[in-house]
Design a protein around this motif. Structure first.
Motif, PDB file in Angstrom:
ATOM      1  N   PHE A 328      15.876  44.862  55.147  1.00 38.58           N
ATOM      2  CA  PHE A 328      15.109  46.002  55.658  1.00 38.58           C
ATOM      3  C   PHE A 328      13.908  46.293  54.762  1.00 38.58           C
ATOM      4  N   PHE A 329      14.143  46.393  53.440  1.00 38.36           N
ATOM      5  CA  PHE A 329      13.047  46.735  52.532  1.00 38.36           C
ATOM      6  C   PHE A 329      12.017  45.618  52.423  1.00 38.36           C
ATOM      7  N   THR A 330      12.403  44.404  52.711  1.00 43.20           N
ATOM      8  CA  THR A 330      11.449  43.289  52.668  1.00 43.20           C
ATOM      9  C   THR A 330      10.402  43.424  53.767  1.00 43.20           C
ATOM     10  N   HIS A 331      10.794  44.001  54.906  1.00 45.79           N
ATOM     11  CA  HIS A 331       9.886  44.069  56.057  1.00 45.79           C
ATOM     12  C   HIS A 331       9.433  45.489  56.397  1.00 45.79           C
ATOM     13  N   ALA A 332      10.126  46.506  55.885  1.00 48.04           N
ATOM     14  CA  ALA A 332       9.788  47.885  56.257  1.00 48.04           C
ATOM     15  C   ALA A 332       8.519  48.351  55.558  1.00 48.04           C
ATOM     16  N   GLU A 333       7.841  49.271  56.200  1.00 46.33           N
ATOM     17  CA  GLU A 333       6.610  49.837  55.645  1.00 46.33           C
ATOM     18  C   GLU A 333       6.520  51.303  55.994  1.00 46.33           C
ATOM     19  N   GLY A 334       5.668  52.001  55.252  1.00 46.84           N
ATOM     20  CA  GLY A 334       5.309  53.375  55.583  1.00 46.84           C
ATOM     21  C   GLY A 334       6.461  54.339  55.705  1.00 46.84           C
ATOM     22  N   ARG A 335       6.467  55.059  56.808  1.00 47.56           N
ATOM     23  CA  ARG A 335       7.409  56.162  56.998  1.00 47.56           C
ATOM     24  C   ARG A 335       8.858  55.684  57.045  1.00 47.56           C
ATOM     25  N   LEU A 336       9.116  54.569  57.726  1.00 49.08           N
ATOM     26  CA  LEU A 336      10.489  54.055  57.814  1.00 49.08           C
ATOM     27  C   LEU A 336      11.049  53.753  56.429  1.00 49.08           C
ATOM     28  N   ARG A 337      10.242  53.138  55.598  1.00 51.21           N
ATOM     29  CA  ARG A 337      10.679  52.800  54.239  1.00 51.21           C
ATOM     30  C   ARG A 337      10.909  54.071  53.422  1.00 51.21           C
ATOM     31  N   ALA A 338      10.027  55.039  53.560  1.00 49.30           N
ATOM     32  CA  ALA A 338      10.170  56.292  52.814  1.00 49.30           C
ATOM     33  C   ALA A 338      11.444  57.036  53.218  1.00 49.30           C
ATOM     34  N   GLU A 339      11.735  57.055  54.522  1.00 52.48           N
ATOM     35  CA  GLU A 339      12.948  57.730  54.996  1.00 52.48           C
ATOM     36  C   GLU A 339      14.214  57.039  54.484  1.00 52.48           C
ATOM     37  N   MET A 340      14.181  55.720  54.464  1.00 59.66           N
ATOM     38  CA  MET A 340      15.350  54.993  53.973  1.00 59.66           C
ATOM     39  C   MET A 340      15.554  55.210  52.474  1.00 59.66           C
ATOM     40  N   ILE A 341      14.463  55.241  51.709  1.00 57.69           N
ATOM     41  CA  ILE A 341      14.571  55.497  50.264  1.00 57.69           C
ATOM     42  C   ILE A 341      15.168  56.874  50.014  1.00 57.69           C
ATOM     43  N   GLU A 342      14.716  57.855  50.783  1.00 54.65           N
ATOM     44  CA  GLU A 342      15.255  59.208  50.621  1.00 54.65           C
ATOM     45  C   GLU A 342      16.738  59.260  50.962  1.00 54.65           C
ATOM     46  N   ALA A 343      17.156  58.458  51.936  1.00 53.28           N
ATOM     47  CA  ALA A 343      18.561  58.477  52.350  1.00 53.28           C
ATOM     48  C   ALA A 343      19.464  57.747  51.366  1.00 53.28           C
ATOM     49  N   ILE A 344      18.922  56.732  50.708  1.00 52.51           N
ATOM     50  CA  ILE A 344      19.777  55.870  49.877  1.00 52.51           C
ATOM     51  C   ILE A 344      19.647  56.141  48.380  1.00 52.51           C
ATOM     52  N   ARG A 345      18.720  56.959  47.963  1.00 53.79           N
ATOM     53  CA  ARG A 345      18.403  57.082  46.535  1.00 53.79           C
ATOM     54  C   ARG A 345      19.594  57.521  45.675  1.00 53.79           C
TER      55      ARG A 345
END
Length: 646
Positions: A328-345
């Motif tokens: 996911f992080f290899t291909h994700a960008e922008g808002r999707l990546r930011a939301e996932m980081i916030e969820a998994i941090r």
């Protein structure tokens, strides 16, 4: 008019009773005889209203009131309580359990183990279980003979045939099933597998039967393992979240699945759009995005929705989830990546110990906001030493040192705890890499080029604003004084160990601050009396200049002096401090051994005038004697002296 006592006597009240069906009108008096009235009085039927207070009490002969007991009637006799309706206790029923009271009494008096055995005997399959366990007790032993084991396994398979599913799910027979799988012949194992192949998914969810699936993965044939992997198809999302089945899936994915099977498991997490648009040979997201670039946003949104339920603490620890997150992080960008980081941090601390998990953590540090980075750092508290000593987890710390601008937070939360464990870290191969990275950064002599290339991916992140050189300098200043102090306290242990001497050398080369005390500690160690031990001597008794690791440490540190002099430095050299502690004649004894001679050559190579003069002064008179010593180091030293004196 005179009133007598007879006139004031109240009249007796006579209770009238209306008979059913009688005509209306004034009731007629019914005259009772004296005997009838006395009988009614004895039965308690003629109490007056004023006597209601004495209800429930009876009179003694002396006229005093005595409280009646519960259950007694007004006549003074005990009242019989009505029998309670309902089932009787089994212990009160005669003949219902088929056991005599004497036998029940003995059951109560039995020990717990004996009662347990009696309960087992009541089961229908007790004889079968008993015999299978007896066989298991013999077969499982390492000293069981091959012939005996083969004979007993034939008997065991005959007993369990047709009842494999039942026995695999029972807590008291699951070990027997594992024994059958482990020690059975390929033909016997195939017969057993035929009975179980339709129940593999349900067995994986069972608390006990899952162990039989694990044994089939370990001892089954190639075809049987492929059948198990195939049975998981379409159930990956549910299995990875199931309490019992997740461990089976993890074991299958890590230990027995090939590359194709792993990709098939991973594809079930990509979402429905991926399944619809992928070509027959498509196995990765990159291949799909190459064929359908316009579907990337839709696929990544579905992929994120699929991953979100897997971020629970008990689920996110699985390797399959780590691989999916990295994809996911290899291909994700922008808002999707930011939301996932916030969820998994807050869950990254549970996954950074694996190869994929550490890279997910690095992506989160590179592309996360300052708040995300702060949360990640706080989750690492109390785990810093463990992270430093992990093969993959320490990469996340290196990325953290590269990108976090708040060096005060890093120093307080990470470095302070790290410096408290330097004695342990300096002895660990990965702990040393963290210390070396703090001291000398991405030096290719200490950090592998592939790791440097990986860390460079985060250099262009949008969140970090501080100059990288300034960030590194601030961290170096924080660790310098404690590391120099550690070197002074453990000089001999550090320089006499080949691996630990790397940290010691980097400390003396790159640490900030006054190094005089550290140079003095090392010089005193070198100034000890020299007693040649030879190549085959005891290393623990060797002098610093003759020790395999010690003499290399001195040579490298003197080479550092040479480089610093060439860079324009005019003071603060280790060579000067070393010679100030050496007694006259010490270098002449060093020159007689090969390694000691090479150390003196390094002293001459520094090019520091006062050092060169001191060496020439002591060794020029010994030149004739040194020529007679036929070792490589002494020969090079003599040639060097002749060149300088020419």
């Amino acid at each position: 008019m005179t009133v007598t006592m007879e006139d004031t006597k109240p009249e007796k009240k006579i209770k009238l009773k209306r008979t059913k069906g009688a005509a209306t009108g004034p009731p007629t008096k019914k005259v009772k005889s004296f005997n009838d009235q006395s009988q009614e009085l004895a039965g308690g039927k003629l109490f007056k209203k004023t006597d209601q207070k004495t209800k429930g009490k009876k009179l003694k002969k002396d006229g005093k009131v005595k409280k009646s007991t519960e259950g007694e009637e007004k006549t003074g006799q005990k009242k019989k309580l009505p029998e309670k309706k309902g089932k009787k206790r089994k212990s009160e029923e005669e003949g219902e359990s088929g056991e005599s009271p004497e036998k029940k009494q003995k059951l109560v008096e039995m020990k717990k183990k004996e009662r347990k055995e009696v309960r087992r005997q009541l089961k229908n399959n007790y004889p079968l279980l008993k015999r299978t366990k007896e066989i298991w007790e013999v077969v499982r032993r390492h000293d069981c003979k091959k012939e005996t084991r083969a004979k007993l396994m034939t008997e065991l398979y005959g007993l369990i045939k047709g009842r494999v599913k039942e026995l695999a799910n029972a807590h008291d027979s699951v070990r027997v099933m594992q024994c059958c799988i482990q020690f059975g012949t390929p033909e016997q194992r195939a017969t057993l597998f035929e009975e179980l192949k339709d129940e593999l998914v349900n067995m994986s969810k069972s608390k006990y039967a899952k162990f039989s699936v694990r044994k089939l993965l370990k001892y089954g044939s190639k075809e049987q393992k492929a059948e198990i992997m195939k049975s998981f198809h379409g159930h990956i999302k549910k299995l990875v979240r199931h309490t019992e089945a997740s461990s089976v899936l993890e074991y299958a994915y890590n230990e027995w699945a090939n590359q194709t099977q792993r990709k098939a498991m991973l594809q079930e997490l990509y979402g429905n759009t991926y399944v619809v648009f992928k070509a027959p040979n498509t196995t990765t997201l990159q291949e799909l995005f190459t064929l359908h670039p316009d579907k990337k946003d839709l696929v990544m949104r579905e992929f994120k929705e699929s991953l979100t339920p897997l971020l629970e603490k008990t689920v996110v620890k699985h390797t399959l989830v780590h691989k999916a997150l990295l994809e996911f992080f290899t291909h994700a960008e922008g808002r999707l990546r930011a939301e996932m980081i916030e969820a998994i941090r807050e869950s990254l601390i549970h996954i950074l110990h694996t190869h994929d998990g550490s890279r997910v953590t690095m992506h989160s540090l590179w592309h996360g906001t300052a708040k995300d980075r702060k949360v990640i750092i706080k989750t690492m508290k109390t785990f810093v030493q463990k992270i430093c000593q992990e093969e993959f987890a320490h990469h996340a710390l290196l990325a953290l040192f590269d990108v976090v601008d708040d060096t005060k937070l890093v120093s307080k939360a990470i470095l302070q705890e790290l410096l408290q464990n330097v004695p342990d870290l300096v002895q660990d191969q990965y702990g040393r890499k963290v210390l070396l990275y703090l001291l000398c950064g991405r030096h290719q002599g200490h950090i592998h080029p592939d790791i440097v290339k990986l860390l460079q991916q985060g250099d262009s992140n949008e969140t970090s604003k501080k100059d990288p050189a300034m960030r590194r300098q601030e961290l170096l200043e924080f660790v310098s004084a404690p590391l120099l102090r550690f070197f002074i306290e453990h000089t001999k242990d550090l320089v006499f160990d080949k691996a630990q001497s790397q940290v010691a050398l980097a400390t003396l080369e790159y640490a900030q601050g006054d190094k005089t005390a550290a140079y003095e500690a090392l010089s005193l160690l070198a100034a000890e009396d020299f007693m040649p031990q030879g190549r085959d001597g005891d290393e623990s008794q060797m002098h610093l200049v003759e020790h395999p690791a010690g003499h290399l440490f001195l040579k490298r540190l003197l080479t550092w002096d040479k480089n610093q002099r060439e860079a324009g430095q005019t003071q603060g050299f280790f060579a000067v401090a070393l010679l100030s502690h050496l007694e006259p004649g010490a270098m002449a004894s060093w020159a007689k051994v090969n390694r000691g001679a090479f150390v003196i050559v390094s002293l001459l190579d520094t090019g520091i005038p006062e050092v060169v003069k001191r060496v020439q002064k002591e060794l020029e008179p010994q030149k004739t004697m040194l020529k007679n010593i036929k070792v490589a180091g002494t020969d090079i030293l003599v040639k060097k002296l002749e060149t300088l004196s020419a």
